[in-house]
Design an enzyme around this catalytic site. Structure first.
Site, short mmCIF file in Angstrom:
data_model
loop_
_atom_site.label_atom_id
_atom_site.label_comp_id
_atom_site.label_asym_id
_atom_site.label_seq_id
_atom_site.Cartn_x
_atom_site.Cartn_y
_atom_site.Cartn_z
N LEU A 1 0.82 2.06 -4.26
CA LEU A 1 -0.58 2.36 -4.02
C LEU A 1 -0.64 3.45 -2.96
CD1 LEU A 1 -2.20 -1.21 -3.74
CD2 LEU A 1 -2.30 0.34 -5.70
N ASP A 2 -1.60 4.35 -3.06
CA ASP A 2 -1.79 5.35 -2.01
C ASP A 2 -1.92 4.65 -0.66
OD1 ASP A 2 -1.83 7.19 -4.03
OD2 ASP A 2 -3.97 7.62 -3.91
N ARG A 3 -1.51 5.32 0.38
CA ARG A 3 -1.64 4.75 1.73
C ARG A 3 -3.07 4.29 2.00
NH1 ARG A 3 0.40 5.82 7.32
NH2 ARG A 3 1.93 7.32 6.54
N VAL B 1 -5.28 3.19 0.01
CA VAL B 1 -5.79 2.19 -0.94
C VAL B 1 -5.20 0.83 -0.63
CG1 VAL B 1 -5.94 1.55 -3.38
CG2 VAL B 1 -6.06 3.96 -2.70
#
Length: 223
Positions: free
Chosen positions: A49-51, A53
């Site tokens: 997951l993106d940082r 998110v």
């Protein structure tokens, strides 16, 4: 950190926004090891997951489990559902685009012509609720590209709330309204189907959509 489930093959937790998914200092696996009280525990990232998110993530607890889960991801058998709050009203539909990643800008762009590095990106989406000029959207990824949801919705005129990097208004929150809501996959050891889900935090803009908090998210069914 909330751990939803763990055994000797998998661990499912809620990744807080702002934490890296990868195994590096301060990353999710290291934090999980600290929480387990074992700095040498096998905790392997199998998807990211993106940082910025947060939400449900699965980690492998053995090399073989990581291999089997990675195979499910490559075969599109691990299903991911996200919730997002976007500007505007996208309705329901499918986004199918070509994405090109700029490493220098650390940003993903939608391009119209096939070129070196461009990858197909597909997602389904459904608008659940609307309030003012914001919409709560359920998203199911068919492909897993870097910043895919953020780039595609922005390109089609519906930037995510708080996502200034992809065109959200300046008055938006500092937090991006994108949440990994649920994962469904086959357990790598028992081969039984499993489902895990979690609601977003009760903060703006999620709290603007009060019906969200009255739903039953624990049946394994659709939202």
């Amino acid at each position: 950190m909330d751990i939803l489930y763990q055994d000797n093959r998998i661990l499912v937790c809620i990744k807080p926004a702002g934490i890296l998914s990868t195994d590096e200092p301060g990353g999710l696996p290291e934090l999980i090891r600290k929480q387990l009280g074992d700095p040498h525990a096998c905790v392997r990232t199998v998807h990211r997951l993106d940082r910025v998110v947060g939400g449900v993530m699965i980690l492998a607890r053995s090399r073989e489990a990581a291999k089997r889960l990675s195979a499910q991801i490559q075969q599109h058998k691990l299903k991911k559902v996200y919730l997002a709050v976007v500007h505007g009203n996208p309705g329901n539909g499918i986004f199918q685009d070509l994405l090109l990643r700029s490493k220098e800008e650390r940003k993903t762009y939608v391009v119209t012509e096939l070129q070196k590095g461009a990858q197909e990106a597909i997602l389904n989406y459904q608008t659940l609720f609307q309030k003012d000029n914001l919409s709560l959207v359920k998203i199911q990824l068919k492909t897993g590209r870097t910043h895919q949801i953020r780039a595609q919705f922005s390109s089609h005129g519906f930037p995510l709330f708080g996502d200034k990097k992809y065109g959200a208004p300046e008055e938006s929150s500092r937090t991006i309204a994108l949440w990994s809501h649920s994962l469904s996959f086959t357990h790598p050891q028992t081969e039984e189907p499993v489902f895990f889900s979690a609601l977003p935090p009760q903060t703006v803009p999620w709290t603007d959509f009060s019906p969200l908090w009255q739903m039953d998210f624990h049946t394994g069914g659709s939202i």
